[in-house]
Design an enzyme around this catalytic site. Structure first.
Site, PDB file in Angstrom:
ATOM      1  N   ALA A   6      -6.761  -4.243   0.031  1.00  0.00           N
ATOM      2  CA  ALA A   6      -6.382  -2.924  -0.501  1.00  0.00           C
ATOM      3  C   ALA A   6      -5.823  -3.064  -1.909  1.00  0.00           C
ATOM      4  CB  ALA A   6      -5.335  -2.297   0.413  1.00  0.00           C
ATOM      5  N   ASP A  47       1.370  -8.163   3.483  1.00  0.00           N
ATOM      6  CA  ASP A  47       0.042  -7.883   4.051  1.00  0.00           C
ATOM      7  C   ASP A  47      -0.235  -9.060   4.999  1.00  0.00           C
ATOM      8  OD1 ASP A  47      -2.731  -7.938   4.434  1.00  0.00           O
ATOM      9  OD2 ASP A  47      -3.198  -7.349   2.379  1.00  0.00           O
ATOM     10  N   ILE A  60      -0.086  -4.335   8.681  1.00  0.00           N
ATOM     11  CA  ILE A  60      -1.532  -4.552   8.784  1.00  0.00           C
ATOM     12  C   ILE A  60      -2.178  -3.250   8.316  1.00  0.00           C
ATOM     13  CG2 ILE A  60      -3.463  -4.959  10.378  1.00  0.00           C
ATOM     14  CD1 ILE A  60      -1.526  -6.504  12.196  1.00  0.00           C
ATOM     15  N   TYR A  61      -3.049  -3.331   7.296  1.00  0.00           N
ATOM     16  CA  TYR A  61      -3.737  -2.116   6.836  1.00  0.00           C
ATOM     17  C   TYR A  61      -4.701  -1.633   7.920  1.00  0.00           C
ATOM     18  CZ  TYR A  61      -1.929  -2.789   2.095  1.00  0.00           C
ATOM     19  OH  TYR A  61      -1.097  -2.913   0.997  1.00  0.00           O
ATOM     20  N   CYS A  99       6.024  -9.327  -4.558  1.00  0.00           N
ATOM     21  CA  CYS A  99       6.210  -9.155  -3.112  1.00  0.00           C
ATOM     22  C   CYS A  99       7.161 -10.222  -2.604  1.00  0.00           C
ATOM     23  CB  CYS A  99       4.871  -9.208  -2.409  1.00  0.00           C
ATOM     24  SG  CYS A  99       3.906  -7.750  -2.838  1.00  0.00           S
ATOM     25  N   ARG A 103       9.583  -8.598   0.139  1.00  0.00           N
ATOM     26  CA  ARG A 103       9.860  -7.186   0.424  1.00  0.00           C
ATOM     27  C   ARG A 103       8.710  -6.507   1.147  1.00  0.00           C
ATOM     28  NH1 ARG A 103       6.729  -3.919  -2.587  1.00  0.00           N
ATOM     29  NH2 ARG A 103       5.765  -4.989  -4.343  1.00  0.00           N
ATOM     30  N   SER A 104       7.476  -7.006   0.958  1.00  0.00           N
ATOM     31  CA  SER A 104       6.281  -6.323   1.439  1.00  0.00           C
ATOM     32  C   SER A 104       5.243  -7.385   1.769  1.00  0.00           C
ATOM     33  CB  SER A 104       5.789  -5.395   0.316  1.00  0.00           C
ATOM     34  OG  SER A 104       4.553  -4.800   0.625  1.00  0.00           O
TER      35      SER A 104
END
Ligand SMILES: Nc1nc(=O)c2c([nH]1)NC[C@@H]1CN(c3ccc(C(=O)N[C@@H](CCC(=O)O)C(=O)O)cc3)CN21
Ligand SMILES: O=c1ccn([C@H]2C[C@H](O)[C@@H](COP(=O)(O)O)O2)c(=O)[nH]1
Length: 283
Positions: A282, A183, A222-223, A160, A180-181
């Protein structure tokens, strides 16, 4: 701390819902966030609106710097964050390249310390950067990248936070890190600590002053199962001033980091915080 809360607020207020196939949980998402940490002033970007377990984040960074490839190695130094991705991620469990319990494959530090070249030999990206910086050289390519698309199927997760670029201006070292990603409730809490500590540590072992760390994030999310806690609990709290990070001054080389350094060599002072929040994770 303010920039973290601004990003959380921005996602809650303006984010777009995006389905996520890998986890099956949709995410409220924004694109592009630029965070900055003043390492020179030792403003340690530890979240204060909930209790943050900063030693696990530093242990994770140490594991990357050592080229660890097993969740058991991370556990041994005080970090549990890779257990789920190594052992509960169905795509990885089905992957014939997985070498049993706790294997993470060729991720993060493996690429950073042992990037495979076409002739079968390996390249140590971190050592090259540390050697150059120690000699006072910045060749405008002091880059460590964990992002190796040709080997994605050999690892449990794509990195990430994937690339770190060091820059030397006079006797001051700066860092630009790319993600890149992200949480934001869980991962960013760790990633902020890691970007800051990476600059502080590399400056210390190469004999320079630490300057600014620039953290560039593409997809910040945000999940769905984290949203209520973020919006109705964490974002309702008032932040406290930043604490300071203290690194054992006896750490003087890459070899020290590889051999005897542990989370005991990192302490903080002035950490005032609200009570812990347990966010769902997750896989
Ligand atoms: N969905 C997801 N989010 C992530 O942030 C993430 C992944 N997956 N997979 C790979 C790594 C593992 N990371 C993690 C995993 C767990 C925590 C976590 O549970 N943090 C707790 C404290 C943990 C402790 O007590 O040590 C927290 O409250 O921050 C944080 C980062 C970051 N990465
Ligand atoms: O250092 C890290 C590692 C991981 N994350 C988060 C970002 C995503 O929510 C997941 C990874 O899922 P992908 O499907 O591979 O994007 O883990 C993080 O924030 N920080």
């Amino acid at each position: 701390m303010k920039q973290y809360l601004d990003l959380c607020r921005r996602i809650v207020d303006t984010g777009t819902w995006v389905e996520n196939e890998r986890t099956g949980i949709r995410c409220l998402t924004v694109i592009n966030a630029d965070l900055e940490y003043n390492v020179a002033a030792n403003e340690f970007p530890l979240i204060t609106t909930r209790k943050s377990f900063f030693k696990a984040a530093i242990a994770e960074l140490l594991g990357y710097l050592r080229g660890y490839d097993s969740a058991a190695q991370f556990r041994d130094i005080g970090c549990n964050t890779w257990n789920a991705n190594a052992n509960e991620n169905q795509a990885w469990l089905n992957n014939p390249n997985r070498r049993g319990e706790d294997d993470m494959g060729r991720v993060y530090g493996v690429q950073g310390r042992s990037w495979q070249k076409p002739d079968g030999t390996h390249l140590d990206q971190l050592k090259k950067v540390v050697d150059n910086l120690s000699r006072g050289v910045d060749d405008r390519g002091e880059i460590i990248t964990f992002y190796n698309p040709g080997e994605f199927e050999l690892g449990c997760l794509r990195p990430c936070m994937h690339t770190h670029t060091f820059s030397l201006l006079g006797d001051t070292l700066h860092l630009t890190s790319y993600q890149r990603s992200c949480d934001v409730p869980l991962g960013l809490n760790f990633n902020q600590i890691q970007v800051f500590t990476l600059l502080a540590l590399v400056a210390q072992i190469t004999g320079h002053k630490p300057g600014m760390a620039y953290h560039k994030i593409v997809n910040a999310h945000i999940y769905e199962n984290q949203l209520e806690l973020m919006r109705d609990v964490q974002l309702k709290r008032e932040p406290f001033p930043s604490p300071q990070l203290h690194i054992n001054p006896k750490i003087k080389s890459l070899e020290d980091l590889e051999t005897w350094v542990s989370t005991d060599d990192f302490e903080i002072s002035g950490y005032q915080h609200h009570e812990a929040i347990r966010y769902p994770f997750a896989v």
